[in-house]
Design an enzyme around this catalytic site. Structure first.
Site, PDB file in Angstrom:
ATOM      1  N   ASP A  34      77.919  -0.437 -24.526  1.00 42.47           N
ATOM      2  CA  ASP A  34      77.151  -1.818 -24.329  1.00 42.47           C
ATOM      3  C   ASP A  34      76.818  -2.243 -25.749  1.00 42.47           C
ATOM      4  O   ASP A  34      76.172  -1.395 -26.542  1.00 42.47           O
ATOM      5  CB  ASP A  34      76.059  -1.663 -23.429  1.00 42.47           C
ATOM      6  N   GLU A  88      82.176  -2.985 -26.332  1.00 42.88           N
ATOM      7  CA  GLU A  88      81.826  -4.357 -26.037  1.00 42.88           C
ATOM      8  C   GLU A  88      81.219  -5.005 -27.332  1.00 42.88           C
ATOM      9  O   GLU A  88      80.230  -4.942 -27.853  1.00 42.88           O
ATOM     10  CB  GLU A  88      80.906  -4.446 -24.956  1.00 42.88           C
TER      11      GLU A  88
END
Length: 793
Positions: free
Chosen positions: A450, A505
């Site tokens: 993330d 990401e």
């Protein structure tokens, strides 16, 4: 080879009907006696699908409230799991190296980090920056090897830190170690000693690590029994008398009311007398990655509560398998006290969220997924940490710089959280060990990292559009310590777990992110194609579909870095959150509630919405990259946004759920979207186009609103025109021969109008058309996609 593919053609309809259900009766289209209607299977225990065999547990009482019903169901699921998955040692095959994924290179010291230039000539002017970055990686890795023996050993900090049982038979007892260089005093206490703060003090070594050994009782029993709640009593650097949860705690729960530490969290000593033994071998790493993004807590239906790992395994996991996904990406697994943070404000990095169950129940879930051949990925949060002090690692020893940067550099303004100091030795040990912990202890098959953009840059990507050239990637705004951390992380992951999957990401488009470390890249297997969902929402928000530009759509989907694999998606959890809308909601809005019944004809809004929902998903999967992702429930157009319990909604769970039954009801149109999602995966499984290198868009006709593309051995024809259907429409192809339709979004089981004969045959004509040497003539209905396959030369 050709004969093999022909047999696949013959079997593809069987694959689809295995997952399809007749919308008029609820019966399976297939006559196979192994299938029962989905609507009748929803609440049943799907143990026949698992490799774990056994019977169920009988209920002992009649629950009277919704909470009691949920608790009883979870107890039954847990009891059943313990029956069907006996915790007995089993020799499992080691993971296999998959040649299509990143592999560590033992010649890393001989490289200079500039091999990536051969894939991107624009990097030629940045060779110095590449060499500097790779040089930093080599220097740090050498230091780690000299000090710890190997990078892999360095990443086993969980065997040295935290509260754990001694493995030395000559010295039975409890060992506790904690790095807190600025603390003045520490002791371990908990319910095992009536929260006596001074009974078990630690001693500090010269490196700032505190140590404690508590020998077993005279009768051989441990002083700290399994399940005990504990904390560290501490005098911090500022002289404050307080408590902390050990940074390496493997399990944490909120203290019960009446406990001296309530309402904060406590560490829990997880040391069951019989360790969980995984029963299923690790799945082969999929070459075509089809990911189901899931949140366990909000996966329940109807119950005003948080779902559990065991109930997810019983009720949701079989759905994912039936749809055809080969990977699950779990969100919100790392412990986070604030449920509405969606799991992104982590406090206890080594602890699985206790809201959904204990560590063994998560292991049962992962084990069951492996038994179905499904890889399990963890949405790992190493980009920041919750600023919680009492139950987190912020200010752990009384300073603000132990794990994080000091001052503004250590604070993320938009996320209200702390930023790691990736150049700190013990921080590196902590983060790398955290990755290995999830791989080894829980058998996760990889990670979706993330917030990689925030990790990469000192400005965290805030107010940066990354449109001013490569200088933005290699300038002073890049955090070199963080870059080296990501390189070490991917290096370690792929050494410890061959075939592991890592996904970045990143919205910045950082070059080399998906190339091997020893080429000078970061070592990720995939990067997320984050421009695609932004494009779809922008089109749905700002334009009518007759204004859509076919060239813009295909450019966004195919604009990928050469030799860097991509996971594409139409929408993820981000678009489902309150304040935004899912694609289904943008298309149909309130008609999602009033117009989805099959008992009445579809109105124009619903008919358009269902048609475009299918086309958007298929074109994204076909042209968007080498992997595909969908968020839980969006496959069938779930009608609610996500809104976790919070002050603003009076702590309601009403919109923190998934209404699975909508996709099961044979009188509702949601079943059509669910069927089409399953058919897409069946198509990809039969003819794996995601991993194929052959991709050619032969037509982007703005007036006709038609896109034609070859991907792998399939020919895709998309007609986005709102009203025009085209008879004898020429589609160029590189393959001569006879074609048949493999998938048509206009078939009635997908809510279509059945305007094409599904048994029709199409014969190619030699002659150049749209830069292809042959063409076929097809009927292309408005707002549909047909997928053709050559079945004979």
């Amino acid at each position: 080879m050709f004969a093999t593919r022909n047999s696949a053609v013959a079997g593809i309809c069987l694959y689809f009907t295995f997952n399809m259900f007749d919308v008029s009766s609820g019966a399976s289209v297939s006559t196979s006696p192994r299938l029962i209607p989905l609507s009748r299977r929803t609440m049943e225990s799907p143990r026949s699908i698992l490799r774990l065999k056994g019977g169920g547990a009988a209920a002992t009482a009649s629950p009277s409230t919704a909470e009691d019903i949920l608790a009883a169901a979870n107890d039954a699921a847990k009891s059943t799991a313990e029956e069907v998955a006996p915790r007995v040692p089993k020799e499992l095959a080691p993971p296999k190296m998959m040649p299509w994924y990143q592999q560590p290179d033992d010649d890393w010291e001989k490289k200079d980090g500039c091999e990536v230039v051969r894939w991107d000539s624009s990097l030629e002017g940045f060779k110095g920056a590449l060499q500097h970055r790779y040089g930093r990686y080599k220097t740090l890795k050498r230091s780690i090897i000299n000090a710890e023996g190997s990078l892999e050993n360095f990443a086993r900090g969980y065997t040295k830190f935290g509260v754990r049982r001694s493995t030395d038979p000559k010295k039975p007892g409890i060992i506790a170690s904690e790095w807190a260089p600025n603390a003045k005093w520490m002791a371990l206490f908990g319910d095992f000693n009536n929260w006596n703060r001074g009974q078990y003090p630690y001693t500090r070594d010269e490196y700032g690590t505190w140590h404690l050994f508590i020998p077993d009782n005279a009768d051989g029993t441990p002083v700290i029994p399994h399940g005990s709640r504990y904390k560290i009593a501490m005098t911090t650097a500022t002289g404050e008398e307080t408590t902390r949860i050990p940074a390496w705690a493997s399990y944490a729960v909120q203290a019960p009311k009446g406990a001296p530490t309530h309402p904060a969290y406590d560490g829990v000593f997880w040391d069951p007398p019989v360790k969980y033994e995984f029963q299923n071998e690790l799945p082969a790493t999929p070459q075509s990655l089809r990911i189901y993004e899931a949140h366990v807590g909000m996966s329940s239906e109807g119950e005003p509560n948080i779902n559990t790992y065991d109930l997810f395994r019983e009720r949701v996991l079989p759905r994912i398998a039936r749809l055809g996904y080969n990977a699950i990406q779990f969100m919100a697994i790392q412990e986070h006290p604030y449920y509405a943070s969606f799991g992104y404000h982590v406090t206890n990095f080594f602890a699985a969220s206790s809201r959904c169950g204990d560590p063994d129940s998560l292991k049962r879930l992962i084990d069951a997924a492996h038994g179905m051949g499904i890889s399990v990925l963890l949405d790992i949060v190493h980009s920041h940490a919750a600023k919680n002090v009492v139950d987190g690692i912020n200010g752990f020893d009384g300073t603000t710089h132990q794990y994080f940067h000091e001052g503004p550099e250590g604070y993320h303004d938009l996320w209200d959280s702390r930023i790691f100091n990736y150049g700190q030795w013990e921080v590196l040990r902590f983060l790398l060990s955290n990755l290995r912990w999830w791989l080894e202890e829980y058998k996760f098959d990889g990670f979706r990292f993330d917030g990689v953009t925030s990790i990469l840059y000192k400005h965290h990507g805030i107010k940066h559009a990354f449109v001013n050239g490569y200088g933005e990637y290699f300038g002073l705004g890049t955090d070199m310590d963080a870059c080296v951390y990501l390189m070490l992380a991917n290096d370690m992951i792929h050494r410890v777990r061959p075939g592991a999957i890592t996904i970045a990401e990143d919205v910045s488009g950082m070059p080399t992110l998906g190339r091997p470390v020893t080429e000078g890249g970061f070592g990720f297997d995939y990067r997320l194609a984050m421009a695609a969902p932004d494009m779809w929402i922008k089109l749905l928000k700002e334009q009518t579909d007759d204004q859509w530009k076919m060239g813009d759509i295909t450019h966004t989907l195919t604009n990928r870095r050469y030799k860097e694999k991509v996971v594409c998606y139409c929408e993820s959890h981000d678009q489902a959150l309150v304040g935004d809308k899912t694609i289904a909601f943008w298309l149909m809005d309130k008609e999602m509630y009033d117009g989805m019944s099959l008992l009445t004809p579809a109105n124009l809004i619903v008919d358009r919405g269902i048609a475009l929902h299918k086309c958007i998903r298929m074109v994204t999967m076909a042209l968007g990259g080498e992997g595909y992702l969908n968020f839980m429930g969006n496959e069938f157009g779930h009608p609610e946004w996500i809104d976790f319990p919070r002050v603003g909604n009076d702590w309601s769970y009403h919109c923190a759920r998934r209404q699975w039954s909508l996709a099961d009801q044979t009188h509702l149109r949601y079943i059509h979207l669910n069927n089409f999602d399953s058919a897409m995966h069946g198509l990809e499984q039969a003819f794996p186009f995601l991993r194929e290198t052959h991709e050619y868009v032969s037509l982007k006709h703005e007036g006709d609103k038609v896109i034609a593309a070859e991907k792998g051995e399939l020919l895709f024809v998309f007609n986005f025109h709102p009203t025009n259907s085209y008879q004898s429409y020429r589609i160029g192809t590189c393959w001569p021969g006879k074609y048949k339709i493999m998938l048509d979004s206009d078939w009635p089981e997908f809510g279509g109008h059945n305007r094409n004969d599904r048994n029709a045959e199409f014969f190619s004509t030699r002659g150049e058309w749209n830069n292809r040497p042959h063409y076929i003539e097809v009927y292309s209905p408005s707002r549909t996609v047909q997928v053709f396959k050559r079945v004979a030369e």
